[in-house]
Write an enzyme that holds these catalytic residues in place. Structure first.
Site, short mmCIF file in Angstrom:
data_model
loop_
_atom_site.label_atom_id
_atom_site.label_comp_id
_atom_site.label_asym_id
_atom_site.label_seq_id
_atom_site.Cartn_x
_atom_site.Cartn_y
_atom_site.Cartn_z
N CYS A 84 68.20 41.03 15.40
CA CYS A 84 67.03 41.61 16.10
C CYS A 84 67.75 43.41 16.18
O CYS A 84 66.58 44.39 16.88
CB CYS A 84 67.80 41.41 17.61
SG CYS A 84 67.98 39.22 17.56
N HIS A 334 59.80 39.30 22.59
CA HIS A 334 61.53 39.65 21.12
C HIS A 334 60.80 39.46 20.05
O HIS A 334 62.05 38.47 19.52
CB HIS A 334 62.40 39.34 21.92
CG HIS A 334 63.38 39.98 21.21
ND1 HIS A 334 63.78 41.29 20.12
CD2 HIS A 334 65.43 39.27 20.82
CE1 HIS A 334 64.44 40.89 19.70
NE2 HIS A 334 65.82 39.72 20.56
#
Length: 388
Positions: A84, A334
């Site tokens: 991420c 996200h």
């Protein structure tokens, strides 16, 4: 030393767009960034691109040159992968090369296509950011991992689900009016507490959504900006990177994130500031407990004291240090490869005064971006300041 300016930013809407490819998303974000920067594509010397799961979601490797083509750029291009924190890592590389006078103009960003995999497929794809041998094979997913971290925090320092609920409520409030946010709707504490459990003590509203989206930045040296009349009043003045053991079982702490400490310490030293100098921050709140851990690792709170920050109103738009004025990962979304540079894009707009929530930080001069990978086995922190 050469100063790194953010000349332009571009973002797609974050959300569910399963029919849009990664190249389509990044091309759109790049087009917006170039228009914002008023910098010609021909001046780009390299492209740095963050992406995590392209091989799984699109059966596409070797994405660097593909994304340069999508952006309309004929320059060397490299893909960066750090779960991420992929585009955060790409950004750090670009910052260092401009500072070292290797290049003057760089396109940096990231994208992720996730919703086409469905919830189960995306969860399985995300899980490979954990230790495959000792975690993934045992059925560990990131909701489960962060639930373990939340339980460890409650056991060691106190706090409860209501404290975490206030984090979610705050970030949904901040997302209202943000045209890029996946969820532009308010929730209340009871919504969070009554939502279906995902992995106790975390529920549905403690978790960020699965998202598609892209972000892009045009970075330039201060010399290039001056010579070409580029209006770029926001600079990246500090960069830091930290790491930790991959598997939770190998760590000394479950309720702390030392990788964030290390990244923050390096970024603060690089910028010549401390946590007390930061006016607002975008932090990696993939789960509500992750925001709490970030606040403490960044030095905004002592260990064990960050849990009540949102409940006390200290990290709201009206608080002392507003956190996640974009809505954060929790409400903005996200798309993992895009997140790191999307945080920097939001901070740039907030500092320039052209963000929907700029009034909350009208006198701000320093913002901070915190981008984590996995259960914070990797972390990038960037300090941003108004310089002219």
């Amino acid at each position: 030393m050469t100063e790194v300016r953010v000349a332009g930013v571009g973002l797609t809407e974050f959300g569910e767009e399963p029919s849009r490819t990664g190249r389509d998303l990044f091309g759109a974000a790049s087009t917006e960034a170039f228009a914002d920067a008023d910098v010609p594509r021909a001046d780009i010397e390299s492209v740095r691109y963050g992406n995590f799961m392209g091989e799984l979601s699109e059966r596409q490797g070797h994405q660097g040159p593909l994304m340069a083509e999508a952006a309309g750029v004929r320059a060397p291009s490299t893909r960066y992968e750090s779960a991420c924190a992929s585009s955060g890592a790409a950004l750090r590389s670009a910052v260092k090369d401009i500072r070292n006078n290797e290049e003057d103009v760089i396109l940096v960003g990231g994208a992720e296509r996730m919703t086409n995999l469905g919830t189960a497929g995306a969860t399985e794809a995300l899980a490979i950011a954990a230790d495959e041998l000792w975690e993934v094979r045992s059925g560990m997913t990131f909701p489960g991992a962060y639930a373990l971290m939340a339980k460890a925090y409650f056991d060691e320092y106190g706090g409860d689900r209501t404290d975490l609920a206030h984090v979610a409520v705050k970030n949904h409030d901040h997302a209202m009016g943000n045209e890029h946010a996946q969820y532009q709707r308010r929730i209340d504490v009871s919504d969070v507490l009554e939502a279906p459990p995902v992995s106790e003590p975390l529920g549905l509203y403690d978790s960020c959504p699965i998202s598609d989206g892209a972000s892009a930045l045009v970075l330039v040296s201060d010399e290039y900006a001056e010579e070409n009349g580029v209006d770029a009043p926001v600079a990246i003045t500090g960069t830091g990177q930290g790491g930790d053991d991959m598997a939770l079982q190998d760590r000394k702490y479950l309720a702390r994130t030392p990788a964030s400490n290390r990244a923050a310490e390096e970024a603060y030293a690089d910028a010549g500031i401390g946590p007390d100098d930061v006016d607002f921050a975008e932090v990696h709140d993939c789960f509500t407990i992750a925001e709490v851990l970030a606040l403490e690792s960044l030095g905004f709170y002592e260990v064990g004291e960050g849990i009540g920050a949102a409940r006390r109103g200290e990290t709201t738009a009206e608080g002392d240090v507003p956190v996640n004025l974009s809505g954060g990962l929790k409400a903005k979304g996200h798309p993992v490869g895009a997140t790191g540079t999307s945080q920097v894009a939001e901070i740039t707009e907030l500092l320039r005064g052209d963000h929907v929530n700029s009034d909350a930080v009208a006198d701000a001069e320093v913002g901070l971006a915190h981008n984590a990978g996995g259960t914070v086995a990797s972390c990038l922190v960037h300090v941003m300041e108004v310089v002219a």
